[in-house]
Design an enzyme around this catalytic site. Structure first.
Site, PDB file in Angstrom:
ATOM      1  N   GLN A 215       0.842  -1.198   0.000  1.00  0.00           N
ATOM      2  CA  GLN A 215       0.000   0.000   0.000  1.00  0.00           C
ATOM      3  C   GLN A 215       0.879   1.250   0.000  1.00  0.00           C
ATOM      4  O   GLN A 215       0.386   2.349  -0.226  1.00  0.00           O
ATOM      5  CB  GLN A 215      -0.892   0.029   1.249  1.00  0.00           C
ATOM      6  CG  GLN A 215      -1.963  -1.046   1.288  1.00  0.00           C
ATOM      7  CD  GLN A 215      -2.721  -1.072   2.618  1.00  0.00           C
ATOM      8  OE1 GLN A 215      -2.772  -2.100   3.272  1.00  0.00           O
ATOM      9  NE2 GLN A 215      -3.313   0.044   3.027  1.00  0.00           N
ATOM     10  N   PHE A 246      -6.171  -3.990   3.387  1.00  0.00           N
ATOM     11  CA  PHE A 246      -6.872  -3.789   4.662  1.00  0.00           C
ATOM     12  C   PHE A 246      -5.973  -3.201   5.745  1.00  0.00           C
ATOM     13  O   PHE A 246      -6.268  -3.335   6.936  1.00  0.00           O
ATOM     14  CB  PHE A 246      -7.514  -5.099   5.153  1.00  0.00           C
ATOM     15  CG  PHE A 246      -8.334  -5.810   4.103  1.00  0.00           C
ATOM     16  CD1 PHE A 246      -9.475  -5.204   3.590  1.00  0.00           C
ATOM     17  CD2 PHE A 246      -7.965  -7.047   3.607  1.00  0.00           C
ATOM     18  CE1 PHE A 246     -10.227  -5.837   2.606  1.00  0.00           C
ATOM     19  CE2 PHE A 246      -8.706  -7.677   2.619  1.00  0.00           C
ATOM     20  CZ  PHE A 246      -9.847  -7.070   2.127  1.00  0.00           C
ATOM     21  N   GLU A 250       0.229  -1.689   4.663  1.00  0.00           N
ATOM     22  CA  GLU A 250       0.610  -0.284   4.776  1.00  0.00           C
ATOM     23  C   GLU A 250       2.084  -0.200   5.182  1.00  0.00           C
ATOM     24  O   GLU A 250       2.862   0.551   4.617  1.00  0.00           O
ATOM     25  CB  GLU A 250      -0.276   0.451   5.796  1.00  0.00           C
ATOM     26  CG  GLU A 250       0.091   1.932   5.907  1.00  0.00           C
ATOM     27  CD  GLU A 250      -0.846   2.753   6.792  1.00  0.00           C
ATOM     28  OE1 GLU A 250      -2.008   2.343   7.006  1.00  0.00           O
ATOM     29  OE2 GLU A 250      -0.413   3.818   7.263  1.00  0.00           O
ATOM     30  N   ARG A 328      -5.329   7.279  17.040  1.00  0.00           N
ATOM     31  CA  ARG A 328      -6.673   7.250  16.452  1.00  0.00           C
ATOM     32  C   ARG A 328      -7.687   6.641  17.430  1.00  0.00           C
ATOM     33  O   ARG A 328      -8.870   6.981  17.401  1.00  0.00           O
ATOM     34  CB  ARG A 328      -6.693   6.536  15.091  1.00  0.00           C
ATOM     35  CG  ARG A 328      -7.954   6.841  14.299  1.00  0.00           C
ATOM     36  CD  ARG A 328      -7.952   6.202  12.916  1.00  0.00           C
ATOM     37  NE  ARG A 328      -7.458   7.061  11.851  1.00  0.00           N
ATOM     38  CZ  ARG A 328      -8.156   8.022  11.241  1.00  0.00           C
ATOM     39  NH1 ARG A 328      -9.401   8.261  11.597  1.00  0.00           N
ATOM     40  NH2 ARG A 328      -7.611   8.731  10.283  1.00  0.00           N
ATOM     41  N   ARG A 360      -7.969  -1.699   8.779  1.00  0.00           N
ATOM     42  CA  ARG A 360      -9.218  -0.980   8.523  1.00  0.00           C
ATOM     43  C   ARG A 360      -9.854  -0.435   9.809  1.00  0.00           C
ATOM     44  O   ARG A 360     -10.370  -1.208  10.623  1.00  0.00           O
ATOM     45  CB  ARG A 360     -10.174  -1.923   7.808  1.00  0.00           C
ATOM     46  CG  ARG A 360     -11.185  -1.252   6.916  1.00  0.00           C
ATOM     47  CD  ARG A 360     -11.939  -2.309   6.135  1.00  0.00           C
ATOM     48  NE  ARG A 360     -12.705  -1.720   5.036  1.00  0.00           N
ATOM     49  CZ  ARG A 360     -13.333  -2.435   4.104  1.00  0.00           C
ATOM     50  NH1 ARG A 360     -13.287  -3.733   4.128  1.00  0.00           N
ATOM     51  NH2 ARG A 360     -13.994  -1.848   3.133  1.00  0.00           N
ATOM     52  N   ALA A 527      -6.023   5.198   5.327  1.00  0.00           N
ATOM     53  CA  ALA A 527      -6.803   6.218   6.041  1.00  0.00           C
ATOM     54  C   ALA A 527      -8.064   6.632   5.281  1.00  0.00           C
ATOM     55  O   ALA A 527      -8.569   7.737   5.482  1.00  0.00           O
ATOM     56  CB  ALA A 527      -5.919   7.436   6.352  1.00  0.00           C
ATOM     57  N   GLU A 730     -13.068   2.823   5.355  1.00  0.00           N
ATOM     58  CA  GLU A 730     -13.032   2.279   6.710  1.00  0.00           C
ATOM     59  C   GLU A 730     -14.315   2.445   7.526  1.00  0.00           C
ATOM     60  O   GLU A 730     -14.676   1.550   8.286  1.00  0.00           O
ATOM     61  CB  GLU A 730     -11.875   2.934   7.482  1.00  0.00           C
ATOM     62  CG  GLU A 730     -10.523   2.603   6.922  1.00  0.00           C
ATOM     63  CD  GLU A 730      -9.415   3.394   7.598  1.00  0.00           C
ATOM     64  OE1 GLU A 730      -9.314   4.607   7.338  1.00  0.00           O
ATOM     65  OE2 GLU A 730      -8.682   2.814   8.400  1.00  0.00           O
TER      66      GLU A 730
HETATM   67  N1  LUZ Z   1      -2.659   5.181   8.417  1.00  0.00           N
HETATM   68  C1  LUZ Z   1      -1.895   6.177   8.905  1.00  0.00           C
HETATM   69  C2  LUZ Z   1      -3.973   5.153   8.612  1.00  0.00           C
HETATM   70  O1  LUZ Z   1      -0.695   6.142   8.719  1.00  0.00           O
HETATM   71  N2  LUZ Z   1      -2.487   7.189   9.559  1.00  0.00           N
HETATM   72  C3  LUZ Z   1      -3.805   7.242   9.792  1.00  0.00           C
HETATM   73  O2  LUZ Z   1      -4.304   8.181  10.398  1.00  0.00           O
HETATM   74  C4  LUZ Z   1      -4.589   6.177   9.315  1.00  0.00           C
HETATM   75  N3  LUZ Z   1      -5.895   6.153   9.530  1.00  0.00           N
HETATM   76  C5  LUZ Z   1      -6.595   5.127   9.101  1.00  0.00           C
HETATM   77  C6  LUZ Z   1      -5.962   4.116   8.414  1.00  0.00           C
HETATM   78  N4  LUZ Z   1      -4.674   4.125   8.168  1.00  0.00           N
HETATM   79 MO1  MOS Z   2      -5.318   1.534   6.472  1.00  0.00          MO
HETATM   80  S1  MOS Z   2      -5.887   0.707   8.207  1.00  0.00           S
HETATM   81  O1  MOS Z   2      -4.073   0.931   5.684  1.00  0.00           O
HETATM   82  O2  MOS Z   2      -6.276   2.657   5.864  1.00  0.00           O
END
Ligand code: LUZ
Ligand code: MOS
Length: 774
Positions: A215, A246, A250, A328, A360, A527, A730
């Site tokens: 991602q 998901f 990331e 978060r 997610r 995000a 999400e």
């Molecule tokens: N990833 C991130 C995320 O690096 N920062 C965020 O605030 C976030 N929020 C949701 C999903 N991925």
């Molecule tokens: Mo995310 S939890 O890779 O938006």
């Protein structure tokens, strides 16, 4: 499973349903998906001589490495080389937020499945065989598997974070009711269909190209450069699409890409590393389990006056994204409610599990589960419906979140009351109570689940994206952005934007792979913000090109620029079709030496956050919605079914009804899975027990609710969202939390003495225990 809404139920409300949802475009990938032609990492045409790699990982969760014997493995015919930390030319470090995570273990191991070495061989089969020939001697150290143990031992990733609003201590003194308790929500396996993997190939001058299932292409590029000790421009990362992410890709797609690149660096040969399912399940982190405590205070009229919670996040053995996820959790700790006095605290607890990661919702769902539990507890003790407390505290326009942002364009009450009305809540409740009166072996439960989810990376500097748009001289268009297609349909949305601006058919448009040489310094696709950020950049690039083309047309047709529009591949003057077609216009622009390429940069305006004060305006906007869930439990077996989940969701002005509905349905089922059946289990030695799909149960077609109904609420959308279509990735996952409470209410209908437990997932075993516990 999606049922079109019955016009009779809707009645005159039908007009209130967003008209823009009529727009429907098929997901671009649907054609190649169903024909099996879509390309993933494993489909890359590999070069002759490519090596295949397998990771050797720790067979213990915590200990000192006394010795490792690679000799038998190295002697196996077909094994090229085994790489360890000693082969790292740069830094043996891959931590993104905190540098606390080695690529390969050096002298200690910190989790079961921690990578120690990379075996590179002529085939994956040989590499696997070689892995079995490695012997390792580990002196075991004490293992921590739970957040509570970590807290007791003072084992943390970083300093705790805390948000506060009002004066919580003082407010508790004014409450008529105060309740305290604890909750647990378990982790969750991402189970992307495509496992982690990468393919690295050498280019000239020591440059390396990596095809990665990530991602975050820039995260891969940056980390490869850091580990190899080379400049970022030597590393090119390319992504066609992912078979699901998901959040699991990331940050955690990076190590495998780095390992493949490291082997390529040394061998000057292509190297392919794709984890098989068991390796992936064992080595990668998951959603964070949370152990939390809450204290909630209410007035006689059910207003929540004070709320306090402490979240213990089981971060695993390294930071990964845990600090951002913890943050978060605090942002979403009060979900859709206005609470004037709040104190929340989160501790990222270091344990000997694989580093847990983005999933997610990113800590938001964990935070919401706690306040929903606190409300359920309060309702149970006071003897009212949880719904009465929820409804009395819904967020309103200009309310302040605990982090200082003022709520604007709030749809919490709108979605709540629309759900009640559109789905005829009186009839639904009547049905449940009649059923429960007339049945002893089965009971039904109903729950409400409102959601409020903030859109933007909470880390403000990450909220930017770029787009590079070429119009080729035949009028066809190539579009590159930072967006990674992972099944969510973002490429389709990018294409819609381009088609909209130029008024050309989609056959003219190609969405290119995501590649760090075309779009640099990207944030991950995460995000829920990918379509917003990259869509805005694409819109800017296309609009700049359009202005140039209008100037060309005005010269060619000898009319003013303002009179020109593009419509269905022709130039229109004052709304009337001219002879000048799209392709002729592009030819003319070429002859006039007009630049037909544009690069645009978008950075979300207005957002800011001050971590020293824990106050600010971190989100571009919020997404709202309300779900009503009904469940039936079998009181002999503890098994259950979800009769219906009925949702009023704030899509803004959806760009694509089909794609967005797919996101809502998929997220909902994933949320229900997390809350009711997916049970991650480690033993006390830190070994993953739920290490296969035979021991880790995910929702299948039989566990999907019999009815899923999603009605879009009429909202204006938001200027900060692309074409006023609100982010959808999400937020709907959190509707799944309603499943937990629907089951709990059904248990209460059978066993009035049931002592509420907030321990997710609510598996059939737990239902059964709840039914018969005195
Ligand atoms: N990833 C991130 C995320 O690096 N920062 C965020 O605030 C976030 N929020 C949701 C999903 N991925
Ligand atoms: Mo995310 S939890 O890779 O938006």
């Amino acid at each position: 499973m999606h049922k079109n809404t019955d016009n009779k139920i809707l009645g005159s409300k039908l007009d209130a349903v967003s008209k823009s949802l009529k727009k429907s475009i098929k997901n671009l990938d649907s054609y190649t998906h169903v024909r099996g032609e879509s390309l993933y990492v494993d489909d890359v045409n590999i070069r002759q001589g490519t090596f295949h790699a397998v990771v050797f990982d720790s067979p213990k969760a915590h200990g000192k490495i006394k010795s490792i014997d690679y000799s038998k493995a190295e002697a196996l015919q077909g094994v090229e080389r085994i790489f360890t930390y000693k082969d790292v030319p740069g830094e043996n470090e891959i931590g993104g937020i905190i540098p606390d995570e080695p690529l390969f273990a050096e002298h200690e191991v910190h989790f079961w499945g921690m990578p120690i070495a990379l075996i590179v061989a002529e085939s994956e089969f040989i590499a696997r065989k070689a892995r079995d020939l490695i012997s390792i001697d580990i002196e075991e150290l004490p293992v921590i598997t739970t957040a509570k143990e970590a807290k007791a031992k003072g084992s943390f990733i970083n300093a705790p974070r805390s948000f506060s609003l009002g004066d919580t201590e003082k407010a508790f003194a004014d409450c008529d009711y105060i309740f305290e308790g604890e909750t647990f929500s378990n982790g969750q396996e991402h189970l992307y269909i495509e496992a982690q993997g990468a393919y690295a190939e050498p280019l000239e001058n020591g440059n390396i190209k990596i095809t990665s299932s990530t991602q975050g292409p820039t995260a891969v590029q940056k980390t490869v450069a850091q580990v190899l000790g080379v400049a970022m421009h030597k590393i090119e990362v390319d992504v066609t699409r992912l078979g699901g992410g998901f959040g699991g890709k990331e940050d955690q797609a990076t190590p495998w890409a780095v390992m493949a690149a490291l082997a390529t660096f040394h061998l000057n040969q292509s190297v392919k590393l794709i984890l098989n399912r068991h390796d992936d399940l064992r080595m990668t982190g998951k959603r964070h389990p949370y152990e939390s405590t809450y204290k909630i205070g209410l007035t006689k009229d059910l207003k929540i006056l004070a709320y306090q919670s402490e979240f213990l996040q089981n971060s695993g053995a390294a930071a990964d994204l845990s600090p951002a996820i913890a943050e978060r959790t605090l942002f979403h700790a009060t979900n859709s409610y206005y609470v004037p006095n709040v104190t929340t605290k989160v501790l990222s607890c270091k344990t000997n599990l694989p580093p847990n990661t983005a999933f997610r919702g990113f800590g938001g769902p964990q935070g919401m589960f706690v306040i929903e539990s606190a409300i359920a507890k309060a309702a149970h003790e006071i003897g009212v419906s949880p719904r009465a407390i929820q409804e009395a505290n819904l967020l309103d326009e200009n309310d302040t979140f605990s982090y200082g942002q003022i709520a604007k364009k709030v749809e919490a009450k709108n979605t709540w009351h629309s759900a009640k009305q559109l789905f005829n809540i009186e009839a639904m409740e009547q049905e449940v109570s009649e059923f429960n009166k007339n049945n002893t072996a089965f009971k039904k439960g109903l729950s409400f689940m409102p959601i409020t989810f903030g859109i933007s990376f909470t880390n403000t500097p990450m909220n930017h994206a770029r787009a590079l748009v070429h119009i080729y001289l035949d009028g066809s268009i190539g579009v590159s952005t930072a967006a990674v297609e992972m099944g969510q349909g973002v490429n389709t949305k990018m294409m819609q934007i381009v088609a909209d601006v130029f008024s050309v058919s989609i056959e003219h448009i190609k969405i290119e792979t995501t590649n760090t040489t075309r779009v640099a310094n990207t944030s991950p696709s995460a995000a829920s913000s990918t379509a917003d950020l990259n869509g805005k950049a694409t819109l800017m690039a296309c609009t700049a090109l359009l202005e140039r083309l209008k100037s060309v047309a005005s010269q060619d047709l000898n009319v003013s620029e303002n009179s020109i529009t593009l419509n269905k591949e022709f130039v229109y003057v004052n709304g009337k079709k001219s002879e000048l077609s799209w392709t002729s216009l592009i030819s003319s622009a070429m002859l006039k030496r007009v630049a037909l390429t544009e690069n645009a940069h978008y950075a979300t305006p207005e957002i800011h956050f001050d971590k020293t004060k824990e106050k600010g305006h971190p989100f571009a906007y919020h997404v709202y919605g309300t779900a009503i869930t009904t469940a039936t439990i079998d009181c002999t077996r503890g098994t259950y079914e979800f009769d219906a989940v009925k949702i009023v969701h704030d899509y803004g002005k959806s760009m694509s009804e089909g794609i967005d509905l797919g996101q809502v349905e998929g997220a909902l089922i994933q949320g229900i899975g997390w809350m009711t059946m997916e049970e991650i289990a480690y033993n006390k030695d830190g070994r993953l027990l739920s290490n296969a799909l035979s021991t880790y149960k995910v929702p299948d077609i039989f566990s999907v609710p019999k009815t899923v109904e999603v009605i879009p609420v009429e909202t204006e959308g938001n200027d900060m969202a692309i074409l006023k279509s609100k982010a959808v990735g999400e937020p709907p996952l959190m509707y799944g939390i309603g499943a937990y409470f629907a089951l709990q209410n059904a248990i209460k209908a059978f066993n009035p003495n049931y002592d509420l437990k907030f321990h997710a997932p609510m598996t059939p075993e737990k239902v059964l225990m709840g039914l018969y516990k005195k």
